[in-house]
Scaffold this motif. Sequence first.
Motif, mmCIF file in Angstrom:
data_model
loop_
_atom_site.group_PDB
_atom_site.id
_atom_site.type_symbol
_atom_site.label_atom_id
_atom_site.label_comp_id
_atom_site.label_asym_id
_atom_site.label_seq_id
_atom_site.Cartn_x
_atom_site.Cartn_y
_atom_site.Cartn_z
ATOM 1 N N ARG A 12 45.305 34.509 47.820
ATOM 2 C CA ARG A 12 44.378 35.743 48.098
ATOM 3 C C ARG A 12 45.200 36.535 49.420
ATOM 4 N N GLY A 36 43.413 39.058 44.555
ATOM 5 C CA GLY A 36 44.794 38.219 44.151
ATOM 6 C C GLY A 36 45.742 38.962 45.007
ATOM 7 N N PHE A 70 48.866 42.508 41.828
ATOM 8 C CA PHE A 70 49.073 41.485 42.810
ATOM 9 C C PHE A 70 49.965 41.687 43.943
ATOM 10 N N ASN A 129 49.954 35.119 43.118
ATOM 11 C CA ASN A 129 48.798 34.744 42.330
ATOM 12 C C ASN A 129 48.771 34.319 41.112
ATOM 13 N N ILE A 130 48.132 33.040 40.574
ATOM 14 C CA ILE A 130 48.131 32.500 39.490
ATOM 15 C C ILE A 130 49.685 32.456 38.849
ATOM 16 N N PHE A 149 38.869 35.509 31.863
ATOM 17 C CA PHE A 149 39.507 36.316 32.690
ATOM 18 C C PHE A 149 40.688 36.778 32.029
ATOM 19 N N HIS A 178 42.436 43.471 42.398
ATOM 20 C CA HIS A 178 43.340 43.097 41.565
ATOM 21 C C HIS A 178 43.337 43.742 40.188
ATOM 22 N N TRP A 179 41.933 43.822 39.861
ATOM 23 C CA TRP A 179 41.667 44.637 38.088
ATOM 24 C C TRP A 179 41.881 46.048 38.415
ATOM 25 N N TRP A 230 38.342 29.717 31.642
ATOM 26 C CA TRP A 230 39.011 30.726 32.462
ATOM 27 C C TRP A 230 39.684 31.776 31.607
ATOM 28 N N ALA A 273 37.620 39.797 45.431
ATOM 29 C CA ALA A 273 37.915 39.361 44.044
ATOM 30 C C ALA A 273 38.093 40.613 43.117
ATOM 31 N N TRP A 320 46.719 43.058 35.714
ATOM 32 C CA TRP A 320 46.493 42.751 37.118
ATOM 33 C C TRP A 320 47.398 43.329 38.101
ATOM 34 N N TYR A 373 45.547 30.119 42.790
ATOM 35 C CA TYR A 373 45.214 31.364 43.475
ATOM 36 C C TYR A 373 45.730 31.562 44.923
#
Length: 249
Positions: A241, A129, A160, A133-134, A200, A102-103, A196, A99, A158, A239
Amino acid sequence: MSQQNWDATEYKEHASFVPSLASDVIELLNPQEGEKILDIGCGDGELTYKLKQKGCLAIGIDSSPSMVESTKIRGIEAYIIDGENITYQNEFDAVFSNAALHWLTQPEKVIKGVYLALKSNGRFIAEFGGDGNIAALLEAMQRVFQENKEFGEFKIPWYFPTTEAYKLLLERVGFKVKYIELIPRPTPLKSGVEKWLEIFAEGIIKELTPEQKNVFLVAVKDKLTPVIYTKKDGWVADYVRLRFEATKT
Ligand code: BEZ
């Protein structure tokens, strides 16, 4: 720095679900006693500590000083290093990450650094992610920015990727990809969607005034309530993955 400057106390209280959902990627890593393993984006060191308990020489790196401090308190070697600036050479049996990737929006730099850090035949195993994702969270945030032009441009902080795109990046550097998969994993947000967003989505809202932040939080929550909230399950984030195993050839 491409990652946020996480506050370890806030993270522990509201984001402890992140390491607790890592059992599958740890199983894929299959850490062996005596192995030297680098944990990229180690956070407060919960998973690095698990590796240590299994007899590994686990070293954590993270761009957040607060997180690195929390990792060191567990008795683990840890350094303030961004995953895009790894300079180890032929040192590790495995590089692991949960986790965090993705940053890091310059994946080529991450992958190259990991490749050089690994010993020959070393493995790179991670989960982060992936494509999709999201999606619901992103759509709601983007719509609120569109409806409030004074918020400025909506930029996604991010990365993804699809499995195809990430596999190509790994192979270009010389990795052999043994396994790569996208896995939808609806994730309950016990502290709610506002928390969240505050933790985040800091990278998205950091330029807003306190009043604009409030407008943002209320509006995003309103849009998401019919999409990712139910009385029965509460808030559940969409999410997805991306999990993979690659070997240095
Ligand atoms: C994730 O783990 O997928 C994630 C967490 C925070 C922001 C974006 C993605």
